[in-house]
Design a protein around this motif. Structure first.
Motif, PDB file in Angstrom:
ATOM      1  N   ASN A   1       0.727  -1.166  -0.278  1.00 48.79           N
ATOM      2  CA  ASN A   1       0.362   0.293  -0.254  1.00 48.79           C
ATOM      3  C   ASN A   1       0.614   0.991   0.280  1.00 48.79           C
ATOM      4  N   ASP A   2       1.624   1.494  -1.327  1.00 49.35           N
ATOM      5  CA  ASP A   2       2.264   2.436  -1.247  1.00 49.35           C
ATOM      6  C   ASP A   2       1.912   3.442  -2.096  1.00 49.35           C
ATOM      7  N   GLY A   3       0.859   3.358  -2.880  1.00 55.81           N
ATOM      8  CA  GLY A   3       0.609   4.465  -3.859  1.00 55.81           C
ATOM      9  C   GLY A   3       0.889   4.361  -4.933  1.00 55.81           C
ATOM     10  N   ARG A   4       2.106   3.758  -5.162  1.00 53.85           N
ATOM     11  CA  ARG A   4       1.795   2.777  -6.764  1.00 53.85           C
ATOM     12  C   ARG A   4       1.905   1.985  -7.569  1.00 53.85           C
ATOM     13  N   GLU A   5       2.229   1.623  -8.900  1.00 55.57           N
ATOM     14  CA  GLU A   5       1.859   1.268  -9.111  1.00 55.57           C
ATOM     15  C   GLU A   5       2.336  -0.059  -9.459  1.00 55.57           C
ATOM     16  N   HIS A   6       1.777  -1.421  -8.782  1.00 60.50           N
ATOM     17  CA  HIS A   6       3.319  -2.637  -9.095  1.00 60.50           C
ATOM     18  C   HIS A   6       2.167  -3.755 -10.231  1.00 60.50           C
ATOM     19  N   LYS A   7       2.904  -4.175 -11.378  1.00 60.65           N
ATOM     20  CA  LYS A   7       2.688  -4.620 -11.967  1.00 60.65           C
ATOM     21  C   LYS A   7       4.282  -6.066 -12.935  1.00 60.65           C
ATOM     22  N   TRP A   8       3.270  -6.681 -13.442  1.00 61.04           N
ATOM     23  CA  TRP A   8       4.470  -7.469 -14.063  1.00 61.04           C
ATOM     24  C   TRP A   8       5.646  -6.891 -14.195  1.00 61.04           C
ATOM     25  N   VAL A   9       6.022  -6.258 -15.427  1.00 63.27           N
ATOM     26  CA  VAL A   9       6.840  -5.389 -15.344  1.00 63.27           C
ATOM     27  C   VAL A   9       8.331  -5.115 -14.090  1.00 63.27           C
ATOM     28  N   ASN A  10       7.709  -4.921 -13.238  1.00 65.85           N
ATOM     29  CA  ASN A  10       8.079  -3.901 -12.056  1.00 65.85           C
ATOM     30  C   ASN A  10       8.587  -4.769 -10.796  1.00 65.85           C
ATOM     31  N   THR A  11       7.788  -5.922 -10.989  1.00 63.17           N
ATOM     32  CA  THR A  11       7.863  -6.716 -10.256  1.00 63.17           C
ATOM     33  C   THR A  11       9.294  -7.963 -10.497  1.00 63.17           C
ATOM     34  N   ASP A  12       9.833  -8.806  -9.542  1.00 62.06           N
ATOM     35  CA  ASP A  12      11.210  -9.157  -9.699  1.00 62.06           C
ATOM     36  C   ASP A  12      10.686 -10.716  -9.941  1.00 62.06           C
ATOM     37  N   PRO A  13      10.760 -11.829 -11.096  1.00 61.93           N
ATOM     38  CA  PRO A  13      10.154 -12.790 -11.056  1.00 61.93           C
ATOM     39  C   PRO A  13       9.775 -14.079  -9.501  1.00 61.93           C
ATOM     40  N   ASP A  14      10.554 -14.273  -8.792  1.00 58.85           N
ATOM     41  CA  ASP A  14      10.047 -14.712  -7.293  1.00 58.85           C
ATOM     42  C   ASP A  14       8.784 -13.683  -7.075  1.00 58.85           C
ATOM     43  N   ASN A  15       8.511 -13.164  -7.482  1.00 52.91           N
ATOM     44  CA  ASN A  15       7.529 -12.662  -6.731  1.00 52.91           C
ATOM     45  C   ASN A  15       5.847 -12.625  -6.991  1.00 52.91           C
ATOM     46  N   ARG A  16       6.866 -12.223  -8.532  1.00 54.76           N
ATOM     47  CA  ARG A  16       5.275 -12.725  -9.333  1.00 54.76           C
ATOM     48  C   ARG A  16       5.222 -14.444  -9.228  1.00 54.76           C
ATOM     49  N   ARG A  17       5.868 -15.234  -9.054  1.00 52.54           N
ATOM     50  CA  ARG A  17       5.652 -16.308  -8.973  1.00 52.54           C
ATOM     51  C   ARG A  17       4.132 -16.453  -6.685  1.00 52.54           C
ATOM     52  N   GLU A  18       5.310 -16.372  -6.351  1.00 52.71           N
ATOM     53  CA  GLU A  18       4.087 -15.549  -5.238  1.00 52.71           C
ATOM     54  C   GLU A  18       3.090 -15.507  -5.667  1.00 52.71           C
ATOM     55  N   LEU A  19       2.728 -14.321  -6.133  1.00 50.06           N
ATOM     56  CA  LEU A  19       1.445 -14.191  -6.551  1.00 50.06           C
ATOM     57  C   LEU A  19       0.693 -14.648  -7.077  1.00 50.06           C
ATOM     58  N   LEU A  20       1.289 -15.242  -7.884  1.00 52.74           N
ATOM     59  CA  LEU A  20       0.507 -16.011  -9.083  1.00 52.74           C
ATOM     60  C   LEU A  20       0.047 -17.667  -8.396  1.00 52.74           C
ATOM     61  N   SER A  21       1.045 -17.565  -7.642  1.00 58.51           N
ATOM     62  CA  SER A  21       0.706 -19.051  -6.755  1.00 58.51           C
ATOM     63  C   SER A  21      -1.007 -18.545  -6.026  1.00 58.51           C
ATOM     64  N   THR A  22      -0.956 -17.324  -5.171  1.00 63.15           N
ATOM     65  CA  THR A  22      -1.960 -16.788  -4.216  1.00 63.15           C
ATOM     66  C   THR A  22      -2.970 -16.846  -4.973  1.00 63.15           C
ATOM     67  N   MET A  23      -2.824 -16.394  -6.200  1.00 65.80           N
ATOM     68  CA  MET A  23      -4.253 -16.352  -6.434  1.00 65.80           C
ATOM     69  C   MET A  23      -4.658 -16.950  -7.745  1.00 65.80           C
ATOM     70  N   SER A  24      -4.227 -18.025  -7.220  1.00 65.51           N
ATOM     71  CA  SER A  24      -4.525 -19.661  -7.926  1.00 65.51           C
ATOM     72  C   SER A  24      -5.623 -20.305  -6.795  1.00 65.51           C
ATOM     73  N   GLY A  25      -5.165 -19.532  -6.012  1.00 71.37           N
ATOM     74  CA  GLY A  25      -6.273 -19.987  -4.310  1.00 71.37           C
ATOM     75  C   GLY A  25      -7.469 -19.555  -4.664  1.00 71.37           C
ATOM     76  N   CYS A  26      -7.540 -18.198  -5.421  1.00 75.62           N
ATOM     77  CA  CYS A  26      -8.622 -17.125  -4.338  1.00 75.62           C
ATOM     78  C   CYS A  26     -10.112 -17.671  -5.669  1.00 75.62           C
ATOM     79  N   GLU A  27     -11.263 -16.945  -5.414  1.00 78.57           N
ATOM     80  CA  GLU A  27     -12.169 -17.160  -6.473  1.00 78.57           C
ATOM     81  C   GLU A  27     -12.622 -16.438  -7.288  1.00 78.57           C
ATOM     82  N   PHE A  28     -11.654 -16.506  -8.642  1.00 77.78           N
ATOM     83  CA  PHE A  28     -12.354 -15.987 -10.138  1.00 77.78           C
ATOM     84  C   PHE A  28     -11.851 -16.760 -11.402  1.00 77.78           C
ATOM     85  N   ARG A  29     -12.386 -15.952 -12.428  1.00 79.02           N
ATOM     86  CA  ARG A  29     -11.834 -16.674 -13.300  1.00 79.02           C
ATOM     87  C   ARG A  29     -11.003 -15.970 -14.421  1.00 79.02           C
ATOM     88  N   ALA A  30     -10.273 -16.227 -15.383  1.00 76.88           N
ATOM     89  CA  ALA A  30      -9.483 -15.544 -16.072  1.00 76.88           C
ATOM     90  C   ALA A  30      -9.702 -15.524 -17.411  1.00 76.88           C
TER      91      ALA A  30
END
Length: 192
Positions: free
Chosen positions: A43-72
């Motif tokens: 919660n730092d007021g910045r835009e967090h996105k694929w291109v400005n996130t390191d690969p380990d954090n991307r994978r962690e985020l996607l792994s957490t998302m996989s347990g959420c309830e949505f469709r893509a």
């Protein structure tokens, strides 16, 4: 009950730069269904996105998302060598891909009423966005309640969909297989 579709893109719209362009949508009943993943975004007021996130954090985020309830849903195009043979660039490319993702997202809605939020950009004017959304809603037999552009720095759902769009594009652009982490959440994946 009113569902939610959030949309963002990855890549550029020109003939140079990225080879692939992607647009993705997350479809859900409630934004709180992404709460577990949104907690990983500072919660730092910045835009967090694929291109400005390191690969380990991307994978962690996607792994957490996989347990959420949505469709893509997502669509990816090789701008310089599309399957259709017709090269599209700029706003025309954006609109074509956006229309497809809107239609696909509406086809997997868990309810009839929904809102659409798209990352704020200059690629499409708000009036045209609303027109496209209304047209696709009529075709799908669903009820568009609200359609707006939002600033991704202020909307974590839009930031999260950027990771899906980024992962979809990276699959082809960089042979990065991170998109497979949320494979069970992907209802429609198109490549042109």
């Amino acid at each position: 009950m009113t569902g939610l579709i959030v949309i963002d893109e990855s890549g550029d719209l020109g003939s140079k730069g990225s080879t692939y362009f992607a647009i993705a949508a997350l479809v859900m009943l409630r934004p709180r269904h992404l709460k577990g993943a949104s907690k990983l975004l500072p919660n730092d007021g910045r835009e967090h996105k694929w291109v400005n996130t390191d690969p380990d954090n991307r994978r962690e985020l996607l792994s957490t998302m996989s347990g959420c309830e949505f469709r893509a849903v997502y669509a990816v195009i090789n701008k310089n060598n599309p399957d259709s043979g017709k090269h599209l660039y700029g706003n025309e490319l954006y609109e074509k891909m956006l229309r497809q993702v809107l239609a696909d997202a509406m086809s997997v809605l868990p309810c009839r009423d929904f809102n659409v939020f798209v990352d704020r950009s200059s690629f499409i004017k708000i009036e045209r966005l609303r027109e496209l959304a209304r047209e696709e809603a009529m075709k799908a037999g669903v009820n568009l309640m609200k359609c707006d552009k939002v600033t991704s720095e202020q909307n974590k759902c839009v930031q999260l969909v950027d990771y899906v769009a980024g992962a979809a594009r990276a699959r082809y652009e960089d042979e990065d297989i991170s998109i497979h982490i949320i494979e069970k959440r992907i209802s429609i994946a198109r490549r042109y």
